[in-house]
Scaffold this motif. Structure first.
Motif, PDB file in Angstrom:
ATOM      1  N   ARG A 198       0.817  -1.214   0.000  1.00  0.00           N
ATOM      2  CA  ARG A 198       0.000   0.000   0.000  1.00  0.00           C
ATOM      3  C   ARG A 198       0.850   1.263   0.000  1.00  0.00           C
ATOM      4  NH1 ARG A 198      -4.694   0.863   4.519  1.00  0.00           N
ATOM      5  NH2 ARG A 198      -5.082   3.090   4.261  1.00  0.00           N
ATOM      6  N   GLY A 199       0.618   2.121  -0.992  1.00  0.00           N
ATOM      7  CA  GLY A 199       1.397   3.342  -1.122  1.00  0.00           C
ATOM      8  C   GLY A 199       0.538   4.566  -0.876  1.00  0.00           C
ATOM      9  N   GLU A 200       1.135   5.718  -1.087  1.00  0.00           N
ATOM     10  CA  GLU A 200       0.432   6.981  -0.910  1.00  0.00           C
ATOM     11  C   GLU A 200       0.124   7.571  -2.284  1.00  0.00           C
ATOM     12  OE1 GLU A 200      -0.549   8.068   1.998  1.00  0.00           O
ATOM     13  OE2 GLU A 200       0.425   6.395   3.008  1.00  0.00           O
ATOM     14  N   VAL A 201      -1.011   8.246  -2.394  1.00  0.00           N
ATOM     15  CA  VAL A 201      -1.420   8.861  -3.653  1.00  0.00           C
ATOM     16  C   VAL A 201      -0.558  10.086  -3.925  1.00  0.00           C
ATOM     17  CG1 VAL A 201      -3.325   9.942  -4.894  1.00  0.00           C
ATOM     18  CG2 VAL A 201      -3.771   8.032  -3.341  1.00  0.00           C
ATOM     19  N   LEU A 202      -0.129  10.232  -5.190  1.00  0.00           N
ATOM     20  CA  LEU A 202       0.683  11.384  -5.575  1.00  0.00           C
ATOM     21  C   LEU A 202      -0.119  12.669  -5.472  1.00  0.00           C
ATOM     22  CD1 LEU A 202       2.401  10.018  -8.808  1.00  0.00           C
ATOM     23  CD2 LEU A 202       3.249   9.939  -6.467  1.00  0.00           C
ATOM     24  N   ALA A 203       0.509  13.695  -4.946  1.00  0.00           N
ATOM     25  CA  ALA A 203      -0.106  15.021  -4.943  1.00  0.00           C
ATOM     26  C   ALA A 203       0.058  15.625  -6.333  1.00  0.00           C
ATOM     27  CB  ALA A 203       0.564  15.905  -3.896  1.00  0.00           C
ATOM     28  N   VAL A 204      -1.033  16.080  -6.923  1.00  0.00           N
ATOM     29  CA  VAL A 204      -0.996  16.617  -8.280  1.00  0.00           C
ATOM     30  C   VAL A 204      -0.106  17.857  -8.334  1.00  0.00           C
ATOM     31  CG1 VAL A 204      -2.370  17.624 -10.143  1.00  0.00           C
ATOM     32  CG2 VAL A 204      -3.273  15.703  -8.823  1.00  0.00           C
ATOM     33  N   GLY A 205       0.795  17.882  -9.311  1.00  0.00           N
ATOM     34  CA  GLY A 205       1.654  19.049  -9.507  1.00  0.00           C
ATOM     35  C   GLY A 205       2.829  19.136  -8.551  1.00  0.00           C
ATOM     36  N   LYS A 206       3.153  18.042  -7.861  1.00  0.00           N
ATOM     37  CA  LYS A 206       4.258  18.065  -6.911  1.00  0.00           C
ATOM     38  C   LYS A 206       5.306  17.016  -7.299  1.00  0.00           C
ATOM     39  CE  LYS A 206       2.829  21.282  -4.171  1.00  0.00           C
ATOM     40  NZ  LYS A 206       3.587  22.567  -4.074  1.00  0.00           N
ATOM     41  N   GLY A 207       6.547  17.471  -7.454  1.00  0.00           N
ATOM     42  CA  GLY A 207       7.651  16.560  -7.703  1.00  0.00           C
ATOM     43  C   GLY A 207       8.285  16.142  -6.389  1.00  0.00           C
ATOM     44  N   ARG A 208       9.420  15.470  -6.487  1.00  0.00           N
ATOM     45  CA  ARG A 208      10.104  15.020  -5.282  1.00  0.00           C
ATOM     46  C   ARG A 208      11.598  14.920  -5.556  1.00  0.00           C
ATOM     47  NH1 ARG A 208       9.810   8.460  -5.122  1.00  0.00           N
ATOM     48  NH2 ARG A 208       9.901   8.131  -7.372  1.00  0.00           N
TER      49      ARG A 208
END
Length: 245
Positions: free
Chosen positions: A83-93
Motif C-alpha cells: 500500500r502506497g500513498e497517492v501522488l499530490a498533483v503538480g508536486k515533484g520530489r
C-alpha cells in the motif's frame, strides 16, 4: 497524465514481463478514480489483479515498477502490504541529494533510473548531485524547479519527449521569474532528437538519442564551470617578438 502512466507501464513491462493489455485498458479509468476518490480511505476493487499496474505507478511505487515479478520486487497482482500513498498533483520530489551538490538532474518520465546511474558515476568523479523526479509537466512544480536552479551550478532536464516540451516549460519559468538573470545556473535540456531512429533495442535507441546515463554524465561535466583556484589550460597562442635590428 494518462499518457505518462501508459508510457511508464509499457517501458516497465518490456523489461520485466507481465500482463500488459489488462492494465493498458484501465489507464484513464485509474487516473479518473484517483482524481475523484480519496484513496486509500476510499477502497478500489479491480476486476482482475493485473489491472493494478497503473494504480501502483500512481501510488508511490513508480520508482519500483521495474521490479515487477522480480525477487523482492513488486507483485504482479494487488497486494495490501505494498500500500502506497497517492501522488499530490503538480508536486515533484527529490530522490537523491548529496551534500554541497553542484549539479541537479530533473527527470520527467522514464529516465529517472538513468539519472540515478549518472549521479552515481558523477559522485565517483567527485561531483555531488541532486536528482529530482518532476512527476508532472502540467501543472509544473514551480517551487521545486526554482529551488534546484537557485541551489545548483548546473540544472539538467531530461525527458522522453521532443523539443518544446517539459524542458522548454522549465526554461520559460526560469526566464519569467528572472532566475537566469544573474547567470548563476547553467541549464541544459535533454530530449529526443528531431530525427527518425532505426528500430533497435531500447538501450541502443536511448543511447543514440542521448537519453542514457553516459550522456547525462558528459553533459554535466561539459557544462560545469571550472572550479576556482585551478590553473587555466595553456593557450595555443605563441607570443613572438621582433628581433632588434
Amino acid at each position: 497524465m494518462a499518457d505518462a502512466v501508459r508510457a511508464e507501464m509499457i517501458d516497465a513491462v518490456s523489461v520485466t514481463g507481465g500482463h500488459l493489455g489488462s492494465g493498458l485498458g484501465v489507464v484513464e479509468l485509474t487516473v479518473a478514480l484517483h482524481h475523484v476518490f480519496d484513496t486509500p480511505d476510499d477502497r478500489i476493487v479491480w476486476d482482475v489483479g493485473h489491472q493494478c499496474y497503473p494504480h501502483k505507478i500512481l501510488t508511490e511505487r513508480r520508482d519500483r515498477i521495474r521490479t515487477l515479478r522480480q525477487g523482492g520486487g513488486l507483485s504482479g497482482f494487488t497486494k495490501r502490504s505494498e500500500r502506497g500513498e497517492v501522488l499530490a498533483v503538480g508536486k515533484g520530489r527529490v530522490v537523491r541529494q548529496d551534500a554541497e551538490a553542484r549539479v541537479a538532474i530533473l527527470s520527467l518520465g522514464t529516465r529517472l533510473s538513468e539519472a540515478l546511474k549518472a549521479a552515481d558515476t558523477l559522485s565517483e568523479q567527485g561531483v555531488a548531485v541532486t536528482v529530482a523526479d518532476a512527476r508532472f509537466a502540467k501543472p509544473l512544480d514551480e517551487a521545486l524547479v526554482l529551488d534546484l536552479a537557485r541551489e545548483h551550478e548546473v540544472l539538467i532536464t531530461i525527458e522522453e519527449g521532443s523539443r518544446g516540451g517539459f524542458g522548454a516549460m522549465v526554461l520559460h519559468l526560469l526566464a519569467e521569474r528572472g532566475a537566469l538573470d544573474a547567470g548563476g545556473v547553467r541549464v541544459r535540456t535533454l530530449t529526443l532528437p528531431d530525427t527518425y531512429q532505426d528500430h533497435d533495442s531500447p538501450e541502443k535507441m536511448y543511447a543514440e538519442a542521448g537519453l542514457d546515463a553516459k550522456t547525462i554524465v558528459k553533459t554535466a561535466l561539459d557544462t560545469l564551470p571550472a572550479e576556482t583556484g585551478k590553473a587555466e589550460p595553456a593557450s595555443n597562442v605563441v607570443s613572438v617578438r621582433r628581433r632588434p635590428r
